[in-house]
Design a protein around this motif. Structure first.
Motif, mmCIF file in Angstrom:
data_model
loop_
_atom_site.group_PDB
_atom_site.id
_atom_site.type_symbol
_atom_site.label_atom_id
_atom_site.label_comp_id
_atom_site.label_asym_id
_atom_site.label_seq_id
_atom_site.Cartn_x
_atom_site.Cartn_y
_atom_site.Cartn_z
ATOM 1 N N PRO A 196 -43.850 4.076 2.124
ATOM 2 C CA PRO A 196 -43.251 2.946 1.399
ATOM 3 C C PRO A 196 -43.269 3.166 -0.106
ATOM 4 O O PRO A 196 -44.179 3.815 -0.642
ATOM 5 N N MET A 197 -42.246 2.646 -0.767
ATOM 6 C CA MET A 197 -42.230 2.670 -2.232
ATOM 7 C C MET A 197 -43.436 1.886 -2.744
ATOM 8 O O MET A 197 -43.790 0.843 -2.199
ATOM 9 N N GLY A 198 -44.064 2.408 -3.788
ATOM 10 C CA GLY A 198 -45.211 1.712 -4.366
ATOM 11 C C GLY A 198 -46.547 2.300 -3.964
ATOM 12 O O GLY A 198 -47.575 1.953 -4.542
ATOM 13 N N CYS A 199 -46.555 3.186 -2.963
ATOM 14 C CA CYS A 199 -47.821 3.796 -2.559
ATOM 15 C C CYS A 199 -48.077 5.057 -3.383
ATOM 16 O O CYS A 199 -47.242 5.479 -4.191
ATOM 17 N N TYR A 200 -49.240 5.683 -3.157
ATOM 18 C CA TYR A 200 -49.595 6.953 -3.784
ATOM 19 C C TYR A 200 -49.845 7.988 -2.688
ATOM 20 O O TYR A 200 -50.217 7.631 -1.564
ATOM 21 N N LYS A 208 -53.932 15.169 -8.783
ATOM 22 C CA LYS A 208 -54.440 13.924 -8.204
ATOM 23 C C LYS A 208 -53.257 13.203 -7.568
ATOM 24 O O LYS A 208 -52.096 13.579 -7.772
ATOM 25 N N SER A 209 -53.548 12.172 -6.770
ATOM 26 C CA SER A 209 -52.481 11.467 -6.066
ATOM 27 C C SER A 209 -51.459 10.912 -7.049
ATOM 28 O O SER A 209 -51.809 10.432 -8.138
ATOM 29 N N VAL A 210 -50.182 10.993 -6.647
ATOM 30 C CA VAL A 210 -49.092 10.532 -7.514
ATOM 31 C C VAL A 210 -48.374 9.369 -6.856
ATOM 32 O O VAL A 210 -48.394 9.209 -5.628
ATOM 33 N N GLU A 211 -47.726 8.551 -7.691
ATOM 34 C CA GLU A 211 -46.966 7.423 -7.140
ATOM 35 C C GLU A 211 -45.717 7.955 -6.436
ATOM 36 O O GLU A 211 -45.062 8.888 -6.910
ATOM 37 N N TYR A 212 -45.419 7.362 -5.294
ATOM 38 C CA TYR A 212 -44.278 7.787 -4.478
ATOM 39 C C TYR A 212 -42.979 7.364 -5.149
ATOM 40 O O TYR A 212 -42.743 6.187 -5.409
ATOM 41 N N SER A 213 -42.130 8.347 -5.447
ATOM 42 C CA SER A 213 -40.835 8.078 -6.074
ATOM 43 C C SER A 213 -39.882 9.193 -5.641
ATOM 44 O O SER A 213 -40.287 10.153 -4.978
ATOM 45 N N GLN A 214 -38.617 9.085 -6.042
ATOM 46 C CA GLN A 214 -37.664 10.139 -5.697
ATOM 47 C C GLN A 214 -38.108 11.475 -6.283
ATOM 48 O O GLN A 214 -38.067 12.520 -5.624
ATOM 49 N N ALA A 270 -35.977 3.938 8.905
ATOM 50 C CA ALA A 270 -34.907 2.960 9.176
ATOM 51 C C ALA A 270 -35.251 1.605 8.562
ATOM 52 O O ALA A 270 -34.378 0.922 8.013
ATOM 53 N N MET A 271 -36.531 1.220 8.646
ATOM 54 C CA MET A 271 -36.952 -0.038 8.021
ATOM 55 C C MET A 271 -36.747 0.007 6.508
ATOM 56 O O MET A 271 -36.318 -0.974 5.887
ATOM 57 N N LYS A 272 -37.027 1.168 5.904
ATOM 58 C CA LYS A 272 -36.780 1.320 4.468
ATOM 59 C C LYS A 272 -35.297 1.177 4.158
ATOM 60 O O LYS A 272 -34.906 0.533 3.173
ATOM 61 N N ALA A 273 -34.459 1.775 5.001
ATOM 62 C CA ALA A 273 -33.010 1.705 4.787
ATOM 63 C C ALA A 273 -32.507 0.273 4.860
ATOM 64 O O ALA A 273 -31.694 -0.166 4.031
ATOM 65 N N VAL A 274 -33.005 -0.470 5.853
ATOM 66 C CA VAL A 274 -32.592 -1.873 6.012
ATOM 67 C C VAL A 274 -33.029 -2.687 4.792
ATOM 68 O O VAL A 274 -32.260 -3.494 4.257
ATOM 69 N N SER A 275 -34.280 -2.470 4.340
ATOM 70 C CA SER A 275 -34.764 -3.206 3.163
ATOM 71 C C SER A 275 -33.912 -2.890 1.937
ATOM 72 O O SER A 275 -33.603 -3.782 1.128
ATOM 73 N N TRP A 276 -33.509 -1.624 1.805
ATOM 74 C CA TRP A 276 -32.678 -1.241 0.654
ATOM 75 C C TRP A 276 -31.318 -1.931 0.722
ATOM 76 O O TRP A 276 -30.828 -2.456 -0.291
ATOM 77 N N ILE A 277 -30.693 -1.951 1.909
ATOM 78 C CA ILE A 277 -29.382 -2.601 2.061
ATOM 79 C C ILE A 277 -29.495 -4.082 1.724
ATOM 80 O O ILE A 277 -28.655 -4.652 1.002
ATOM 81 N N GLN A 278 -30.546 -4.730 2.245
ATOM 82 C CA GLN A 278 -30.712 -6.166 1.985
ATOM 83 C C GLN A 278 -30.899 -6.447 0.499
ATOM 84 O O GLN A 278 -30.432 -7.467 -0.022
ATOM 85 N N ALA A 279 -31.557 -5.522 -0.208
ATOM 86 C CA ALA A 279 -31.768 -5.706 -1.650
ATOM 87 C C ALA A 279 -30.464 -5.590 -2.438
ATOM 88 O O ALA A 279 -30.362 -6.098 -3.560
ATOM 89 N N GLN A 280 -29.430 -4.931 -1.844
ATOM 90 C CA GLN A 280 -28.141 -4.797 -2.527
ATOM 91 C C GLN A 280 -27.292 -6.061 -2.407
ATOM 92 O O GLN A 280 -26.254 -6.181 -3.056
ATOM 93 N N LYS A 281 -27.731 -6.987 -1.540
ATOM 94 C CA LYS A 281 -27.029 -8.264 -1.324
ATOM 95 C C LYS A 281 -25.542 -8.044 -1.017
ATOM 96 O O LYS A 281 -24.645 -8.590 -1.685
ATOM 97 N N VAL A 282 -25.280 -7.195 -0.013
ATOM 98 C CA VAL A 282 -23.915 -6.860 0.394
ATOM 99 C C VAL A 282 -23.334 -8.008 1.220
ATOM 100 O O VAL A 282 -23.958 -8.468 2.171
ATOM 101 N N ALA A 283 -22.136 -8.436 0.877
ATOM 102 C CA ALA A 283 -21.522 -9.575 1.577
ATOM 103 C C ALA A 283 -20.860 -9.157 2.881
ATOM 104 O O ALA A 283 -20.683 -9.977 3.785
ATOM 105 N N SER A 284 -20.445 -7.897 2.988
ATOM 106 C CA SER A 284 -19.627 -7.486 4.142
ATOM 107 C C SER A 284 -20.359 -6.494 5.044
ATOM 108 O O SER A 284 -19.801 -5.476 5.449
ATOM 109 N N VAL A 285 -21.631 -6.788 5.348
ATOM 110 C CA VAL A 285 -22.410 -5.883 6.198
ATOM 111 C C VAL A 285 -21.795 -5.790 7.590
ATOM 112 O O VAL A 285 -21.693 -4.709 8.181
#
Length: 691
Positions: A288-292, A308-314, A654-669
């Motif tokens: 998940p985003m936000g972890c190390y 040392k542990s790094v924050e998870y990012s792209q 897949a759960m991450k993908a769904v959360s990302w789509i929902q955060a985009q507030k797409v009207a025509s899913v």
């Protein structure tokens, strides 16, 4: 399960022999009977404190038999058959009881270890090394294996599966609650024998009260009834649908030379390090985003991907994936203690509970940290159950074994699911029994609870109730700041004819706890060792400080001739290098393209996985929809449309993908999903995707 083994010996030499056989047993097994039959005479061994009685019997010319736990590991035993005259035969029998592990698919796993690998010893442990064994190629051992299993259950038996050829399952009654199954002839000792048992209506909370041993003193463990509770906590669905976004995840990977061996001997097998690379790809994409996170490889030495542990990012995910691609089995031997010591010596990050995932005699006190959990994996045949399960148990984690043609990824992802579940805290157990009855817990306190996983409790019940014959136990805990309560009622009336199995498993559980306590005291206090010896002798269950000893005095005349020592050879599991390069899995190709945020980009590589051209993928995109949203919907439709059998492997990304789509507030899913179905030839519903 109760396992009875009979070993047939014959001296084909001209002199008396002492035959020594070193072999593996499950780490949780309670060895409870040992006997030898010479001609028509049976000698039943007694559990005694380890001493020189066996050697004294041999030196006086008597026949003697010894079964003891090895000093190097509690899942390795040494059986000595002494002074067997020329031409004479002996039949040696041993019984043990063991708990059956619950698998991710609700099966129960019985493993009969047949492959003995060297056990891990820390470099600075001062140990004398591994028990002396002689080995020959697996197909050349001078003995054979036959196995017959009798299966019984309160519920109908669905099927029995194995990694070895079996004869057909034979039901013994019309209700299908009893059956027998046998191992097909010709076992080559190239793998452990694994039986997976499947029942209908499985894994219901149950309680078994076993009557006291009639000859034992009341108030002692064997002289009182013992109850075994099997609890299967179920968490609320709304809680389990949310993943934690916090945590420090450390992946500790074996990079010793043995990781170049293939995962199995079948065609198209990956070597273990390649499978580990694919598994790390899945794990890194699922965080998940936000972890190390960090990745530590170990062999004779150890090295970390990041200081040392790094924050998870792209950025950090891409850097780690590049290092994973370059990761090789090039660090020499297998020394796991030093990296674990290093990890557990570091302070945890604020608000980031630490999860350690490792693949390998650890000083368990080093793992006992409230904010940290360790999930362990035994890879390949003959992995030490004592080490893998012991590390996970002490560090409040979960152990998995990956053998035969098992894929590593589903089992590792199940452990990740446990690591990502909301933390269970404030666990308490309350017993409700009549006032005349007292409860003495034999099991360690419950320190961790995982969704759908069994929690076992053993307890001694002292005293009798004249009236009430019912009792209950209540397990309370806090999950995601919600109080949860599970209760199980049981009858205090003992079950009939359980063969003292529950008592022996309870005794073994208590013995193992006391042995850990004794090791941590480093022999400075005698109390724990004395308790182990007393409990072992009383219960007839072996321990690190006791052994089964039987002496056959025969006609009183000493055997003539020089006594020769022979080590019974064990199979040598020699793994050839993989012969062919497996084809790249399209699922892994798709996963490799996902961004850390959970999205996919519309690109040629994605079109290739979907078996389309870039133009074919771009053209149906609804006009008002962003390209990244469209690509992510297509990836989800493809996963649900074509890869449902592997859902356990991709559910978190897949759960991450769904959360990302929902955060985009797409009207025509809905329009996107419909267009994606048309393009890919699927019929996946929007609700199925979780949108």
């Amino acid at each position: 399960a109760t396992v009875s083994s009979t070993l047939q010996y014959e001296n084909q030499e001209q002199s008396p022999l002492e035959a020594i056989f070193v072999f593996p047993l499950p780490g949780e097994a309670a060895v409870c009977r040992f006997s030898a039959k010479i001609g028509q005479t049976e000698v039943v061994a007694e559990v005694q404190e380890k001493q020189k009685q066996y050697d004294d019997a041999l030196s006086s010319g008597q026949q003697a038999f010894l079964l003891e736990e090895s000093d190097e590991s509690p899942d390795v035993f040494k059986l000595s058959v002494g002074s067997l005259p020329p031409g004479e035969k002996a039949s040696v029998s041993l019984d043990y009881v063991t708990e059956l592990a619950v698998q991710a698919d609700d099966g129960l796993r019985l493993c009969l270890p047949a492959v003995l690998n060297p056990r891990y010893q820390p470099q600075d442990s001062g140990s004398g090394g591994s028990a002396q064994v002689s080995s020959v190629p697996a197909g050349s051992v001078p003995y054979s294996l036959s196995l017959s299993a009798h299966v019984s259950s309160p519920h109908p038996i669905s099927r029995v599966e194995s990694n070895c050829p079996l004869d057909p399952l034979n039901y013994l009654n019309t209700e299908k609650t009893q059956a027998t199954v046998s191992l097909a002839a010709g076992h080559q000792f190239d793998r452990d024998v694994e039986l997976l048992l499947y029942y209908q209506d499985t894994h219901q909370p149950t309680a078994i009260v076993e009557a006291a041993q009639a000859s034992a003193k009341p108030g002692s463990l064997m002289g009182d009834p013992v109850v075994m509770l099997s609890l299967y906590p179920e968490f609320p669905k709304d809680v389990m649908s949310s993943m934690t976004s916090h945590g420090e995840f450390l992946f500790v990977v074996d990079r010793s030379g043995s990781m170049e061996c293939p995962m199995h001997l079948g065609s198209g097998s990956l070597d273990r390090i390649s499978s580990a690379r694919e598994t790390l790809l899945l794990l890194l994409k699922s965080l998940p985003m936000g972890c190390y996170f960090n990745i530590i490889g170990f062999g004779s030495s150890y090295e970390s991907f990041f200081p040392k542990s790094v924050e998870y990012s792209q950025k950090t995910m891409d850097e780690a994936l590049q290092m994973v691609k370059e990761m090789r089995a090039d660090l020499g031997g297998t020394e796991i203690l030093q990296p674990l010591k290093h990890i557990y010596s570091q302070p945890c990050l604020p608000d980031q509970p630490r999860q350690v995932s490792n693949t390998p005699y650890i000083p368990y006190s080093a793992l006992d940290r409230v904010a940290q959990q360790c999930f362990s994996f035994g890879i390949g045949e003959g992995a030490s159950t004592a080490l893998i399960s012991g590390v996970a148990k002490q560090a409040r984690g979960h152990a998995q074994f990956i053998t035969g043609q098992d894929r590593m990824q589903p089992k590792v992802m199940q452990s990740l699911r446990f690591a990502l579940q909301p933390a269970v805290v404030d666990i308490s157990v309350k017993w409700n029994v009549p006032k005349e009855v007292s409860v003495t817990l034999l099991s360690p306190p419950i320190r961790v609870i995982f969704q759908g996983q069994r929690a076992l409790l053993y307890a001694q019940l002292t005293g009798e109730s004249s009236g009430d014959t019912e009792g209950s136990v209540t397990v309370k805990y806090s999950l995601a700041k919600q109080p949860v309560e599970n209760q199980l009622s049981f009858s205090l009336k003992p079950a009939e004819d359980t063969g003292m199995t529950v008592h022996r498993l309870g005794a073994r559980t208590l013995i193992q706890s006391l042995e850990v306590e004794e090791r941590e005291q480093d022999g400075e206090k005698e109390g724990a060792k004395e308790k182990v010896i007393e409990l072992s002798v009383q219960s007839g269950v072996s321990s690190a400080f006791t052994a089964f000893i039987a002496v056959h005095k025969g006609d009183g005349e000493a055997l003539q001739g020089q006594l020769l020592r022979r080590h019974v050879p064990t199979p040598n599991f020699d793994s050839p290098a993989p012969t062919s390069k497996p084809v790249r899995d399209p699922l892994l190709q798709l996963i490799s393209l996902q961004k850390a945020s959970g999205s996919w980009v519309l690109e040629a590589a994605l079109a290739e996985v979907l078996v389309k051209t870039e133009e074919e993928v771009s053209k149906p995109k609804p006009a008002q929809v962003d390209q990244e949203v469209w690509a992510t919907v297509l990836a989800l439709v493809w996963l649900y449309g074509f890869k449902m059998e592997a859902q356990e492997e991709w559910q978190f990304l897949a759960m991450k993908a769904v959360s990302w789509i929902q955060a985009q507030k797409v009207a025509s899913v809905s329009e996107c999903v419909q267009a994606g179905n048309t393009l890919l030839g699927c019929q996946v519903q929007k609700d199925t995707l979780g949108l």
